[in-house]
Structure formats: C-alpha cells, structure tokens
Design a protein around this motif. Structure first.
Motif, short mmCIF file in Angstrom:
data_model
loop_
_atom_site.label_atom_id
_atom_site.label_comp_id
_atom_site.label_asym_id
_atom_site.label_seq_id
_atom_site.Cartn_x
_atom_site.Cartn_y
_atom_site.Cartn_z
N LYS A 167 0.84 -1.20 0.00
CA LYS A 167 0.00 0.00 0.00
C LYS A 167 0.88 1.25 0.00
N LYS A 170 -3.42 1.36 8.11
CA LYS A 170 -3.32 0.28 7.11
C LYS A 170 -1.95 -0.37 7.15
N GLU A 173 -3.98 7.26 7.39
CA GLU A 173 -4.55 8.17 6.40
C GLU A 173 -5.86 8.79 6.83
N GLU A 174 -6.17 9.83 6.13
CA GLU A 174 -7.41 10.57 6.33
C GLU A 174 -8.60 9.63 6.12
N LEU A 229 -12.07 8.91 4.78
CA LEU A 229 -12.95 9.47 3.75
C LEU A 229 -14.38 9.03 4.02
N GLU A 282 -19.00 3.56 -1.69
CA GLU A 282 -17.88 2.90 -2.38
C GLU A 282 -18.34 2.24 -3.68
N LYS A 292 -18.75 -4.98 2.17
CA LYS A 292 -17.62 -5.62 2.88
C LYS A 292 -17.95 -6.07 4.30
N LEU A 335 -9.38 4.18 -2.65
CA LEU A 335 -9.20 3.56 -1.33
C LEU A 335 -8.08 2.52 -1.42
N GLU A 336 -8.11 1.76 -2.50
CA GLU A 336 -7.10 0.71 -2.67
C GLU A 336 -7.07 0.29 -4.13
P1 AMP Z 1 -8.96 -1.46 1.57
O1 AMP Z 1 -8.56 -2.89 1.79
O2 AMP Z 1 -7.84 -0.47 1.55
O3 AMP Z 1 -9.97 -1.27 0.47
O4 AMP Z 1 -9.86 -1.12 2.84
C1 AMP Z 1 -10.95 -1.90 3.21
C2 AMP Z 1 -12.11 -1.02 3.51
O5 AMP Z 1 -11.75 -0.08 4.52
C3 AMP Z 1 -12.57 -0.16 2.33
O6 AMP Z 1 -13.44 -0.85 1.48
C4 AMP Z 1 -13.26 0.96 3.05
O7 AMP Z 1 -14.56 0.58 3.48
C5 AMP Z 1 -12.40 1.15 4.27
N1 AMP Z 1 -11.39 2.21 4.05
C6 AMP Z 1 -10.14 2.08 3.53
N2 AMP Z 1 -9.52 3.27 3.46
C7 AMP Z 1 -10.38 4.19 3.94
C8 AMP Z 1 -10.34 5.60 4.11
N3 AMP Z 1 -9.25 6.32 3.83
N4 AMP Z 1 -11.44 6.21 4.63
C9 AMP Z 1 -12.53 5.50 4.96
N5 AMP Z 1 -12.65 4.18 4.82
C10 AMP Z 1 -11.59 3.50 4.31
#
Ligand code: AMP
Ligand code: GLY
Length: 435
Positions: free
Chosen positions: A103, A143, A185-186, A188, A192, A214, A282-283
């Motif tokens: 990441k 993360k 991180e901030e 958000l 989604e 999720k 987000l990813e």
């Molecule tokens: P990721 O594996 O990075 O997609 O994160 C898993 C879940 O965490 C995402 O689908 C979002 O619901 C939540 N998430 C990740 N990053 C953020 C963020 N910066 N702000 C709010 N929710 C987040």
C-alpha cells in the motif's frame, strides 16, 4: 485450446463458468478449484505456492493460457516465472503487483502522479505512528503496508482504537512482516464503488461498474470480510462519473506505472470512495474482485477468453477496434452464503442442500467457494459439504436491480446448511437511491 485457472473461490468459479462458454476453449483445468468447479473443469490438487510444479503441469497439459485468480501468487511473482518459461499467463508481474502488495508503493505512486486519494503518512516506527495519531486525531485509518488477507485496514473512530491498531500491527505483529510499515490516512466518507479494467499497458477496456458489501452484517455492521455481496452496474457511477474515474484514476495510474518502467497486463481494480470532492482511491487490487466478479461476469456477453488472451498478448487494441466488450443490459446481484462465525472461527463439513432447486431458477447462477464433495453416510450419494468461510455465491439477473435481487434471494432461500448466514440488504442502498 486448453486453459488453466488458479484459485478456489466463487470468483474463480464465475471465471471458469464463463470460460467454459468460449468457442476457443476445449478444456479447463483449475488448481486447486472447489466442489462446484468440478462441474466445468478438471480440478487438480496442487499447491499455488510451488511455481515450478505449476510450470511443469502447464507444460505437460499443453496449457495455452494460465489465469491467476488471487493476489498472493501474483505478488510472489508467478507471472515472471511463467514468462521465463515462455508460458502465457494472465495477470500482472511481480513489480506491477506491488500496487496491491504494498500500500506504501501504491500511495507514493498516487502522490507522484496526482491520482486522487486520502492524504497519508507512512511510519516504520510504532512510537512515531502513535505520536502522529495523538496529534492528528481521529477518525483516521490505519493500514498495514503488505498483504493481510483483507484484514489489514482499521477504520478507527477514536485515537485509542487507532493506537491499538498500531500496537497490534507493529508491536504484536499480528500480520507478521506485512506491517513493518503502516500508513495512517485521512478517513474518507461517501459510498464505495469498484471499477475494474482490462489493460495490456497500451489499451484500457473497462468492465461494468459494481459495488461490494464488505461488512459482515446488514446495515454495514460488524467486521470487514472478503465481501458479502455485490451488484452491477451501480447507479452510483453515472456515465460522467465513470469517465472522470477513468481519466483521473485509471489512465493516470497506468501511465504512472509505465513511467516507472513497469508493464501492467491483467485486470486493474480500483476501490473508489465517491466523496463530495469527487472519486478517490481507497485501494488497488491487481486481480478480479470477489464478489464483484460474480456480479459482473454473468453480464458479459463477449468472449472472456478472447479478451484475456488479448490482454496477455498485448493486443487489446484489436478488441477495442472490434467494438470493445458487449454487456447484457440487465442488472446482476450476488449474495454470499457464509459459514456461521465467518469472518471469525467457523466449522466445516456441513451438508449443503437446495443447490439444485436454486440452480433451476431461471437467470440464477450458483457459484461455489468453500465447498468440497463428500458422500452421504446413509446411501453413499454425492453431497456438497462446506469447507470454507464464504461457501457459495448466488447470482441472479433481472431487468431492474429490484428484480435481480428478488431472483437472487429467491435462490438463496432454497439453500441450507447448518449455521448459514448472509446479508439480507445487498443492493438496498442503491434501491433506495433509485426509487
Ligand atoms: P482497503 O482494503 O484499503 O480497500 O480497505 C478496506 C475497507 O476499509 C474499504 O473498502 C473501506 O470501506 C475502508 N477504508 C479504507 N480506506 C479508507 C479511508 N481512507 N477512509 C474511509 N474508509 C476507508
Ligand atoms: N471485493 C474486494 C476484493 O476483492 O478485494
């Protein structure tokens, strides 16, 4: 031609099902596969960790294209090894797979190439990370840098929660070396969406939009899971927003990767938060989403194998010139049936009933994930048993999202195994938005 699919989830079942309809496909193997995949492919019990063994298998079976489902073999460089052996394979190489496997790599790439994402800081020292949290405050998101089976993200509402996450990841090392670095991180807010594209580094062909769910329980309650259901397309992503996501996120990411001297061939998946300031990443994932694939692929009319071959051989522009991908205009929804206790501890070996009744409903597809084949004790008849957390993924097509969901839930209600649980509100927010 002969095709090999690697993986064992409902995503791989959906891919195998679609590939089995290709006029180019004569035989499909799946390693390791699952109970349901045996209906369309020969499942072979080999490890996905032993690349030399997989190369030997692909050679011996004269496989024209190997398709990689999950991220772990991609991150470990399976594509590089297959290419060294002159074997065609669908998926990005090890360097490109860093977009998902690190990441930190992904965030720096986004920063460098002006790709909208949450603001962030990276830490390799837990004390520094905690000091930052204390200063920055909550909510914030912690993360783990590396792969953590989808569990490496903590959305912390309070400073204490965030600090606890840092302790667990960096000091208690619950993800091993995957959290040697963490990102803070901030946080958000918004809805989604998942945007997936095929790319061979020259051309980009988008798949239909979708939305995952999720959290394990209705109304987005409970812990994060691998995904409990999805639907496609999502009304959240209008044509205009789709174009904006392509311009500001997808094209910039692929151009950035190329400028870094990396070739990207395969599917690129952007998890997007639609914020009031526009779409933000987000990813990234470097593979098909699960369960998004089970909602997207049933809508694909074009030949999947042809598109995957073109991606792997760098000839996607030909697919584009001949009109790109063709989609069924209907909606598709999918609901995941999980074992009791998932995403925590769950039991296995429960008999699954109702599969045939579910499958016989028009416009319904039953994709298996954690299932295996067993024998009924009384009469020795073949039965499907649960063997994982996410057991089945039921997909239904309909002219409206409401109709797709009705079909899907009608089929889900036919299925039974001890402890079964599923969300009853897949697509509900989108329905509320459109009605
Ligand atoms: P990721 O594996 O990075 O997609 O994160 C898993 C879940 O965490 C995402 O689908 C979002 O619901 C939540 N998430 C990740 N990053 C953020 C963020 N910066 N702000 C709010 N929710 C987040
Ligand atoms: N649906 C989330 C993922 O595939 O990672």
């Amino acid at each position: 031609m002969r095709v090999l699919v690697l993986g064992s989830g409902a995503r791989e079942h959906a891919l195998v099902w679609k590939l089995s309809h290709s006029k180019l496909c004569s035989k499909i193997f799946c390693i390791p596969g699952n109970g349901g995949i045996t209906e369309q492919a020969e499942c072979i019990n080999l490890s996905l960790d032993n690349f030399e063994e997989l190369v030997t298998f692909a050679r011996k079976e004269k496989i024209t294209l190997t398709i990689v489902g999950p991220e772990a073999p991609l991150a470990a460089g399976i594509v590089d090894i297959f290419k060294q052996h002159k074997l065609a394979i669908f998926g990005p190489n090890k360097k490109a797979a860093q977009l998902e496997a690190s990441k930190v790599f992904a965030k720096f790439l986004m920063k460098k190439y002006n790709i909208p994402t949450a603001s962030f800081e990276v830490f390799d020292n837990p004390e520094e990370a905690k000091k930052y949290i204390d200063k920055f405050g909550a909510p914030c998101v912690v993360k783990a840098d590396g792969l953590a089976s989808g569990k490496g993200v903590v959305v912390a509402k309070t400073k204490e929660e965030a600090i606890e996450a840092v302790t667990a990841m960096m000091e208690k090392k619950i993800f091993g070396n995957a959290a040697n670095k963490v990102i803070i991180e901030e946080c958000l807010s918004g809805q989604e969406a998942s945007i997936l594209v095929f790319t061979d580094s020259r051309e980009v062909i988008p798949l239909a939009s979708s939305q995952d769910h999720k959290r394990v329980f209705d109304n987005d309650q409970g812990p994060n899971t691998g995904g409990m259901g999805a639907y496609s397309p999502t009304p959240l992503v209008s044509h205009k927003l789709f174009q904006e996501i392509l311009e500001k996120i997808i094209y910039r990411t692929i151009d950035g990767i190329i400028k870094e001297g990396i070739v990207y061939q395969g599917v690129l998946y952007a998890g997007i938060m639609i914020t009031k300031d526009g779409p933000k990443v987000l990813e990234f994932n470097v593979r098909f989403g699960d369960p998004e694939t089970q909602a997207i692929i049933p809508r694909l009319r074009s030949d999947l194998l042809e598109t995957m071959l073109a991606t792997a051989f760098g000839t996607l522009s030909k697919v584009k010139r001949s009109g790109g991908l063709n989609w069924d205009s209907r909606y598709c929804s999918c609901v995941v049936c999980a074992s009791g206790g998932y995403p925590g501890v769950f039991e296995k070996g429960k008999i699954i009933t109702g599969l045939e009744e579910a499958q016989h409903i028009k416009d319904v597809l039953v994709f298996h994930a954690g299932t295996c084949i067993g024998q009924q004790q009384s009469d020795g008849k073949k039965v499907f048993l649960t063997s994982g957390g996410r057991v089945l993924s039921i997909s239904g097509l309909g002219r409206s999202l409401r109709e797709a969901l009705q079909k899907t839930y009608q089929a889900v209600e036919k299925i039974h195994f001890e402890g079964i649980h599923y969300r009853r509100d897949i697509g509900a927010k989108a329905l509320a938005m459109t009605s």
